[in-house]
Design a protein around this motif. Sequence first.
Motif: not given
Length: 133
Positions: A82-84, A110-125
């Motif tokens: 798992h990486h970004h 949690d603050q927005h009532g979501f249940t996390v199932t997965r995430h993706v993080l890519e930073v472009f530049g």
Amino acid sequence: MSRTRADEQRRTVQQTAVRGALEKAGGFISAQDLHQRLNERGDSVGLATVYRQLNALEAAGLADTIPVLGGQLFRACTAGEHHHHLVCENCGRAVQIDPPSEGWIQTAADQHGFTVTRHVLEVFGRCPDCASA
């Protein structure tokens, strides 16, 4: 319709060619650019086959994919890792980065009532080479 041994062998040769070219790319690359590189080096692989093989590599956890305007880009990776990334918008160079903590992600959800199932993080530049050009 049965598949012949020659069909299986051809598929394996094409799969090996696509995976090898993806690993040599060194960063994120489009299927079209990968197809062009394969043809330039003499590998006869159709564009549809390149897409099919890239999608199979992604499904097997051997390729990362990121959506960009006009399509998606692919990059070879290690299965199960798992990486970004920081991604250069100009040349496709990618650097793995540590993301915000998993706790931060869970707190935001949690603050927005979501249940996390997965995430993706890519930073472009722009990478240093492209930024200075």
